[in-house]
Enzyme design. Structure first.
Site, PDB file in Angstrom:
ATOM      1  N   CYS A  93      -1.086 107.587  27.925  1.00 18.80           N
ATOM      2  CA  CYS A  93      -2.200 108.536  27.828  1.00 18.80           C
ATOM      3  C   CYS A  93      -2.655 109.050  29.189  1.00 18.80           C
ATOM      4  O   CYS A  93      -2.787 110.265  29.402  1.00 18.80           O
ATOM      5  CB  CYS A  93      -3.362 107.912  27.055  1.00 18.80           C
ATOM      6  SG  CYS A  93      -4.238 106.566  27.889  1.00 18.80           S
ATOM      7  N   HIS A 138      -8.774 104.932  26.719  1.00 18.21           N
ATOM      8  CA  HIS A 138      -7.896 106.021  26.258  1.00 18.21           C
ATOM      9  C   HIS A 138      -8.437 107.345  26.777  1.00 18.21           C
ATOM     10  O   HIS A 138      -9.651 107.534  26.901  1.00 18.21           O
ATOM     11  CB  HIS A 138      -7.824 106.060  24.729  1.00 18.21           C
ATOM     12  CG  HIS A 138      -6.772 106.999  24.206  1.00 18.21           C
ATOM     13  ND1 HIS A 138      -5.426 106.706  24.254  1.00 18.21           N
ATOM     14  CD2 HIS A 138      -6.861 108.245  23.653  1.00 18.21           C
ATOM     15  CE1 HIS A 138      -4.727 107.706  23.744  1.00 18.21           C
ATOM     16  NE2 HIS A 138      -5.576 108.657  23.381  1.00 18.21           N
ATOM     17  N   HIS A 156      -3.097 114.537  23.428  1.00 14.14           N
ATOM     18  CA  HIS A 156      -3.054 113.182  23.993  1.00 14.14           C
ATOM     19  C   HIS A 156      -1.768 112.480  23.582  1.00 14.14           C
ATOM     20  O   HIS A 156      -1.061 112.905  22.663  1.00 14.14           O
ATOM     21  CB  HIS A 156      -4.281 112.371  23.555  1.00 14.14           C
ATOM     22  CG  HIS A 156      -4.261 111.937  22.104  1.00 14.14           C
ATOM     23  ND1 HIS A 156      -4.714 110.709  21.695  1.00 14.14           N
ATOM     24  CD2 HIS A 156      -3.844 112.563  20.966  1.00 14.14           C
ATOM     25  CE1 HIS A 156      -4.588 110.587  20.382  1.00 14.14           C
ATOM     26  NE2 HIS A 156      -4.070 111.700  19.922  1.00 14.14           N
TER      27      HIS A 156
END
Length: 347
Positions: free
Chosen positions: A262, A310, A322
């Protein structure tokens, strides 16, 4: 298939395939329980991945510092040898004339520590001899300092490497546990699980076309970009990079060009725009200007979970691009699917 229908289908399949016809087999997790636990394991793996990324960055910096010091030590050693050759030439000349100075003997034959303690004897030499011995003394001191620095950097490198190995093992353990849980599912249940996971990112009409590119073949079909204006040309370039990455696989620790985790994706997207971001989510959140959820513009970094574990790249209309988790491709998803923790606007 709706989420409710998918859950019902999975539960129905579980009643036959997981518990068996005789009812004597030990009860196993239902597909819903598998999904819940796999989601937790993926989140824990991502936290460990972020720690791995940070440790790797530290190890890389420490390794580079050690290499720089080793190169510096080699250069200084060459200068030391030159200084010794000069002193040796002076000593040879005096030896031939039978008048070698005791201080030169000391410089050539004694340990550096002994020599440095008695360096005041240099005053007895002529100017040329004194200059040569001064250079020799300076190089010896410089080498001793560089060796001490290198020793410290080597210790830091070993510590970083130990942390790197520990975080790598943590990631691999979580992913192995997730794979073991998924292996309990039948082929039909696994297909339903994968479809359910993909449907998470199709929760809104704007995200629905993402399913067309969330595979390893990387279809050239792309959903239309949001009409929301980016706050800068660099932000627009970052969004364009992330858009081109749709369909590439999530691989933990990866920063491109063919796979990403990520924070690796957001770092690469902004690097393509000429902006250097830190490697991890918990450092990227401090890179730029903080913005509220209501102020989001395309290109902003959006962060999730209380541990800032994240990150995605906002593209407008409540959507982000993402890299979700292992086994999934870079995709478009609503930012509402995870607990929002904050956002920042790089510049």
């Amino acid at each position: 298939m709706s989420r409710a229908a998918c859950t019902l289908a999975l539960a129905s399949a579980a009643s036959v395939s997981l518990f068996g016809e005789t009812g004597q087999a030990e009860p196993r997790l239902t597909p819903e329980q598998v999904k819940a636990q796999v989601d937790v394991l993926y989140r824990q793996a991502e936290q460990a991945t972020d720690q791995y990324d940070g440790a790797k960055e530290q190890a890389d910096k420490a390794r580079s510092a050690v290499e720089d010091l080793q190169n510096e030590l080699a250069r200084k050693t060459a200068r030391l040898n030159t200084a010794r050759d000069t002193v040796g030439s002076l000593a040879a000349a005096q030896y031939r004339s039978g008048t070698i100075d005791a201080t030169l003997q000391l410089a050539l034959n004694s340990s550096p520590g002994t020599y440095l303690e008695r360096v005041s004897l240099v005053d007895r030499l002529g100017d040329r001899q004194a200059q040569a011995l001064d250079r020799l003394t300076a190089e010896q001191r410089s080498i001793a300092k560089t060796r001490a620095q290198a020793k410290g950097k080597l210790a830091a490198l070993r510590t970083a490497q130990d942390r790197l190995a520990a975080h790598k093992q943590a990631v691999q353990t979580k992913l192995s546990q997730a794979r073991a849980l998924l292996a309990q599912l039948t082929a039909a249940q696994r297909a339903a699980f994968d479809a359910s996971d993909a449907s998470d990112d199709a929760a809104s009409p704007a995200a629905a076309p993402a399913a067309a590119v969330a595979d390893t073949t990387r279809s050239t079909t792309r959903p239309p970009l949001s009409a929301a204006p980016a706050p800068s040309a660099r932000a627009a370039a970052a969004v364009a990079f992330a858009y081109r990455a749709l369909g590439l696989p999530y691989v933990w620790g990866a920063t491109g060009p063919s796979s990403f985790d990520c924070s690796g994706l957001t770092q690469a997207a902004w690097r393509a725009a000429g902006v250097s971001l830190p490697r991890t989510t918990y450092t990227q959140i401090n890179a730029g200007t903080r913005v509220s959820e209501s102020q989001l513009r395309p290109g902003d970094l959006v962060f999730f979970y209380s541990g800032i574990s994240h990150v995605g790249l906002y593209i407008g209309n409540g959507q982000m691009i993402h890299a979700p988790h292992p086994g999934a491709a870079v995709r478009i998803a609503p930012i509402s699917e995870m607990p929002f923790a904050g956002a920042t606007r790089p510049s």
